[in-house]
Write an enzyme that holds these catalytic residues in place. Structure first.
Site, PDB file in Angstrom:
ATOM      1  N   LYS A  23     -45.004  65.374  -1.679  1.00  0.00           N
ATOM      2  CA  LYS A  23     -44.340  64.070  -1.504  1.00  0.00           C
ATOM      3  C   LYS A  23     -45.232  63.113  -0.716  1.00  0.00           C
ATOM      4  CE  LYS A  23     -39.515  65.525  -1.680  1.00  0.00           C
ATOM      5  NZ  LYS A  23     -38.227  65.562  -0.971  1.00  0.00           N
TER       6      LYS A  23
ATOM      7  N   ARG B 228     -52.474  69.582  -6.769  1.00  0.00           N
ATOM      8  CA  ARG B 228     -51.309  69.982  -5.958  1.00  0.00           C
ATOM      9  C   ARG B 228     -50.458  68.724  -5.769  1.00  0.00           C
ATOM     10  NH1 ARG B 228     -52.770  70.535  -0.115  1.00  0.00           N
ATOM     11  NH2 ARG B 228     -53.327  72.708  -0.408  1.00  0.00           N
TER      12      ARG B 228
ATOM     13  N   LYS C 191     -59.803  69.055   4.676  1.00  0.00           N
ATOM     14  CA  LYS C 191     -59.582  67.603   4.773  1.00  0.00           C
ATOM     15  C   LYS C 191     -60.936  66.916   4.861  1.00  0.00           C
ATOM     16  CE  LYS C 191     -54.989  67.409   6.744  1.00  0.00           C
ATOM     17  NZ  LYS C 191     -54.684  68.814   6.410  1.00  0.00           N
TER      18      LYS C 191
ATOM     19  N   THR D 288     -43.458  71.799  -2.559  1.00  0.00           N
ATOM     20  CA  THR D 288     -42.276  71.191  -1.943  1.00  0.00           C
ATOM     21  C   THR D 288     -41.330  72.297  -1.510  1.00  0.00           C
ATOM     22  OG1 THR D 288     -40.406  69.692  -2.312  1.00  0.00           O
ATOM     23  CG2 THR D 288     -41.128  70.951  -4.216  1.00  0.00           C
ATOM     24  N   HIS D 289     -40.448  71.954  -0.546  1.00  0.00           N
ATOM     25  CA  HIS D 289     -39.371  72.878  -0.158  1.00  0.00           C
ATOM     26  C   HIS D 289     -38.029  72.307  -0.593  1.00  0.00           C
ATOM     27  CE1 HIS D 289     -42.632  72.522   2.832  1.00  0.00           C
ATOM     28  NE2 HIS D 289     -42.679  73.830   2.723  1.00  0.00           N
TER      29      HIS D 289
ATOM     30  N   ALA E  87     -47.115  62.855   3.556  1.00  0.00           N
ATOM     31  CA  ALA E  87     -46.692  63.107   4.932  1.00  0.00           C
ATOM     32  C   ALA E  87     -47.157  62.055   5.939  1.00  0.00           C
ATOM     33  CB  ALA E  87     -47.214  64.485   5.366  1.00  0.00           C
TER      34      ALA E  87
ATOM     35  N   ASP F 203     -57.102  68.447   0.616  1.00  0.00           N
ATOM     36  CA  ASP F 203     -55.834  67.839   1.011  1.00  0.00           C
ATOM     37  C   ASP F 203     -55.948  66.325   0.855  1.00  0.00           C
ATOM     38  OD1 ASP F 203     -54.806  70.300   1.800  1.00  0.00           O
ATOM     39  OD2 ASP F 203     -55.122  69.968   3.939  1.00  0.00           O
ATOM     40  N   MET F 204     -54.802  65.651   0.684  1.00  0.00           N
ATOM     41  CA  MET F 204     -54.851  64.190   0.649  1.00  0.00           C
ATOM     42  C   MET F 204     -54.350  63.643   1.977  1.00  0.00           C
ATOM     43  SD  MET F 204     -56.003  61.796  -1.066  1.00  0.00           S
ATOM     44  CE  MET F 204     -56.179  62.230  -2.794  1.00  0.00           C
TER      45      MET F 204
ATOM     46  N   ARG G 144     -46.868  65.906  12.162  1.00  0.00           N
ATOM     47  CA  ARG G 144     -46.344  65.605  10.814  1.00  0.00           C
ATOM     48  C   ARG G 144     -45.157  66.505  10.476  1.00  0.00           C
ATOM     49  NH1 ARG G 144     -51.844  64.666   9.924  1.00  0.00           N
ATOM     50  NH2 ARG G 144     -52.300  66.702   9.032  1.00  0.00           N
ATOM     51  N   ARG G 145     -45.220  67.761  10.933  1.00  0.00           N
ATOM     52  CA  ARG G 145     -44.085  68.661  10.677  1.00  0.00           C
ATOM     53  C   ARG G 145     -42.857  68.210  11.470  1.00  0.00           C
ATOM     54  NH1 ARG G 145     -47.886  69.594   7.870  1.00  0.00           N
ATOM     55  NH2 ARG G 145     -46.667  68.088   6.713  1.00  0.00           N
TER      56      ARG G 145
HETATM   57  C1  LIG Z   1     -48.481  73.573   0.441  1.00  0.00           C
HETATM   58  C2  LIG Z   1     -48.315  72.152   0.917  1.00  0.00           C
HETATM   59  C3  LIG Z   1     -49.442  71.360   1.047  1.00  0.00           C
HETATM   60  C4  LIG Z   1     -49.309  70.044   1.474  1.00  0.00           C
HETATM   61  N1  LIG Z   1     -50.410  69.230   1.479  1.00  0.00           N
HETATM   62  C5  LIG Z   1     -50.257  67.914   1.773  1.00  0.00           C
HETATM   63  C6  LIG Z   1     -51.344  67.007   1.630  1.00  0.00           C
HETATM   64  O1  LIG Z   1     -52.460  67.364   1.238  1.00  0.00           O
HETATM   65  N2  LIG Z   1     -51.125  65.704   1.965  1.00  0.00           N
HETATM   66  C7  LIG Z   1     -49.899  65.248   2.373  1.00  0.00           C
HETATM   67  O2  LIG Z   1     -49.734  64.047   2.631  1.00  0.00           O
HETATM   68  N3  LIG Z   1     -48.858  66.106   2.514  1.00  0.00           N
HETATM   69  C8  LIG Z   1     -49.005  67.401   2.219  1.00  0.00           C
HETATM   70  N4  LIG Z   1     -47.928  68.245   2.324  1.00  0.00           N
HETATM   71  C9  LIG Z   1     -46.689  67.802   2.997  1.00  0.00           C
HETATM   72  C10 LIG Z   1     -45.754  67.076   2.043  1.00  0.00           C
HETATM   73  O3  LIG Z   1     -46.283  65.812   1.710  1.00  0.00           O
HETATM   74  C11 LIG Z   1     -44.354  66.868   2.681  1.00  0.00           C
HETATM   75  O4  LIG Z   1     -44.492  66.061   3.813  1.00  0.00           O
HETATM   76  C12 LIG Z   1     -43.658  68.153   3.072  1.00  0.00           C
HETATM   77  O5  LIG Z   1     -43.861  69.148   2.121  1.00  0.00           O
HETATM   78  C13 LIG Z   1     -42.143  67.944   3.207  1.00  0.00           C
HETATM   79  O6  LIG Z   1     -41.626  67.471   2.001  1.00  0.00           O
HETATM   80  P1  LIG Z   1     -40.717  68.347   1.007  1.00  0.00           P
HETATM   81  O7  LIG Z   1     -41.284  68.151  -0.351  1.00  0.00           O
HETATM   82  O8  LIG Z   1     -40.618  69.742   1.458  1.00  0.00           O
HETATM   83  O9  LIG Z   1     -39.327  67.606   0.993  1.00  0.00           O
HETATM   84  P2  LIG Z   1     -38.342  67.178   2.152  1.00  0.00           P
HETATM   85  O10 LIG Z   1     -37.285  66.370   1.477  1.00  0.00           O
HETATM   86  O11 LIG Z   1     -39.077  66.561   3.282  1.00  0.00           O
HETATM   87  O12 LIG Z   1     -37.743  68.552   2.651  1.00  0.00           O
HETATM   88  C14 LIG Z   1     -36.909  69.371   1.854  1.00  0.00           C
HETATM   89  C15 LIG Z   1     -36.388  70.504   2.722  1.00  0.00           C
HETATM   90  O13 LIG Z   1     -37.484  71.323   3.140  1.00  0.00           O
HETATM   91  C16 LIG Z   1     -37.329  71.748   4.478  1.00  0.00           C
HETATM   92  N5  LIG Z   1     -38.405  71.170   5.284  1.00  0.00           N
HETATM   93  C17 LIG Z   1     -39.309  70.223   4.885  1.00  0.00           C
HETATM   94  N6  LIG Z   1     -40.187  69.975   5.870  1.00  0.00           N
HETATM   95  C18 LIG Z   1     -39.826  70.765   6.909  1.00  0.00           C
HETATM   96  C19 LIG Z   1     -40.349  70.954   8.222  1.00  0.00           C
HETATM   97  N7  LIG Z   1     -41.414  70.279   8.651  1.00  0.00           N
HETATM   98  N8  LIG Z   1     -39.732  71.844   9.025  1.00  0.00           N
HETATM   99  C20 LIG Z   1     -38.659  72.554   8.616  1.00  0.00           C
HETATM  100  N9  LIG Z   1     -38.121  72.412   7.372  1.00  0.00           N
HETATM  101  C21 LIG Z   1     -38.689  71.535   6.543  1.00  0.00           C
HETATM  102  C22 LIG Z   1     -35.973  71.256   4.914  1.00  0.00           C
HETATM  103  O14 LIG Z   1     -35.050  72.280   4.614  1.00  0.00           O
HETATM  104  C23 LIG Z   1     -35.742  70.052   4.025  1.00  0.00           C
HETATM  105  O15 LIG Z   1     -34.393  69.767   3.829  1.00  0.00           O
HETATM  106  C24 LIG Z   1     -48.029  69.547   1.853  1.00  0.00           C
HETATM  107  C25 LIG Z   1     -46.907  70.349   1.697  1.00  0.00           C
HETATM  108  C26 LIG Z   1     -47.022  71.626   1.217  1.00  0.00           C
HETATM  109  C27 LIG Z   1     -45.789  72.439   1.019  1.00  0.00           C
END
Ligand SMILES: Cc1cc2nc3c(=O)[nH]c(=O)nc-3n(C[C@H](O)[C@H](O)[C@H](O)COP(=O)(O)OP(=O)(O)OC[C@H]3O[C@@H](n4cnc5c(N)ncnc54)[C@H](O)[C@@H]3O)c2cc1C
Length: 316
Positions: A190, A187, A102, A229-230, A192, A136-137, A291-292
């Site tokens: 969405k 990368r 970061k 994304t998850h 955070a 990271d952003m 954030r998590r």
């Molecule tokens: C490898 C990686 C790098 C990232 N880097 C950045 C970055 O540089 N800057 C930035 O702003 N954000 C970053 N993020 C975070 C990202 O912006 C999202 O906030 C985060 O990934 C949750 O969004 P989602 O796409 O999983 O969708 P969501 O709609 O939020 O989640 C989809 C599903 O994933 C699961 N899930 C998601 N989050 C959680 C959690 N915290 N605990 C448990 N289950 C969860 C749940 O099952 C949920 O229903 C990163 C994420 C990943 C995976």
């Protein structure tokens, strides 16, 4: 994704200096601490042990030495020197030479040059070992400067470098287009942070639609994009579009966070896809953890349950 109110609450908590200090002093040491689900440990050795375990399951890794919003020149320089020392340890350990940094940990909130100098030190340390460094952003008021620094260093031939783009930002279609033209590895996430509606979409449907547009632009015209994304729907859509393009599996990767959706990580690997797990470690874990929490209301219930159990003392 959850509502703006809860994001605002957790981002307020994350910014509290007192809570950050308390958390870095006590939190992770407690056995059974809920934060441990998302954070590999406090030390590089714990991070490497976590990376080995993840890689043994057929996944790739990127390590994040936690820290952000650093306000003193000394702390920023200390962070970059810590990074360079740890890169030697990572290379010796034989785990993936891939790290996520970061710019506010490296001094972006102090001034641009401090962050650039500290990042260059990391890039130079990584070169002989062929490290990949992902920026990271962070929050929206860092985006212009982060991309400007990325593009400057990219122009100086630092090509073991990538950056993250947040699909919730209204500007991101343009940023993806420009980065694709440069041939830069992106990368896609969405996003955070708690952002005003003037700069970011607030509705899940709008964020998802933007993610889909940008995922398509990256798969069709980008360089080794990472789809982070998850979200099952977005992953399905990515798989479908990659199949439509007949894009080989080694031309893109998925990324997920340590402790989140291990089932999904495993099933993608079983289908032959590349999946990289983002492994955070270090004592400055509190803002990352907040954030998590903000992403998923159920996490807050788990957290409250685990705090209640800790207060109740050992059982049985
Ligand atoms: C490898 C990686 C790098 C990232 N880097 C950045 C970055 O540089 N800057 C930035 O702003 N954000 C970053 N993020 C975070 C990202 O912006 C999202 O906030 C985060 O990934 C949750 O969004 P989602 O796409 O999983 O969708 P969501 O709609 O939020 O989640 C989809 C599903 O994933 C699961 N899930 C998601 N989050 C959680 C959690 N915290 N605990 C448990 N289950 C969860 C749940 O099952 C949920 O229903 C990163 C994420 C990943 C995976």
């Amino acid at each position: 994704m959850i509502g703006a109110a809860s994001r605002a609450l957790f981002s307020g908590l994350a910014a509290s200096t007192l809570l950050r200090r308390l958390a870095s002093r006590y939190g992770l040491r407690r056995p059974g601490s809920f934060a441990r689900r998302f954070i590999a440990g406090e030390t590089i050795d714990e991070a490497i042990a976590a990376a080995r375990a993840v890689e043994a399951r057929g996944l790739l890794t990127t390590l994040d030495f936690l820290g952000e919003r650093v306000t003193s020149f000394e702390d920023a320089e200390r962070a970059s020197r810590a990074w360079t020392a740890m890169m030697g340890t990572i290379a010796d350990a034989g785990v993936n030479r891939n790290i996520s940094v970061k710019l506010t940990q490296l001094g972006l909130d102090i001034d641009r040059m401090t962050a650039v100098d500290n990042l260059r030190r990391i890039l130079e340390a990584g070169r002989p070992h062929d490290f990949f460094v992902r920026i990271d952003m962070e929050s929206s008021h860092h985006v212009d400067r982060t991309l400007e620094i990325f593009e400057t260093l990219w122009g100086l031939d630092y090509h073991g470098l990538g950056v993250a783009i947040q699909s919730y930002l209204r500007r991101s279609d343009d940023d993806v287009r420009r980065l694709n033209t440069l041939g830069a590895p992106v990368r896609l996430v969405k996003g955070a942070y708690h952002e005003p509606r003037t700069v970011a979409y607030a509705d899940k449907a709008e964020v998802d639609a933007a993610f889909l547009r940008q995922m398509r632009a990256l798969l069709a015209g980008g360089t080794y994009p990472a789809i982070a994304t998850h979200d099952d729907n977005l992953i399905e859509a990515t798989l479908a579009y990659a199949a439509e393009l007949r894009l080989p599996r080694d031309r893109f990767e998925f990324q997920m966070l340590f402790g989140v959706r291990r089932d999904l990580q495993a099933s993608l690997v079983a289908q032959g896809h590349r999946v990289r797990v983002y492994i955070p470690f270090g004592r400055q874990w509190f803002p990352y953890f907040m954030r998590r929490m903000a992403e998923r209301p159920a996490n807050v219930m788990f957290l409250l349950g685990s705090l209640a159990r800790e207060r109740g003392g050992p059982r049985g």
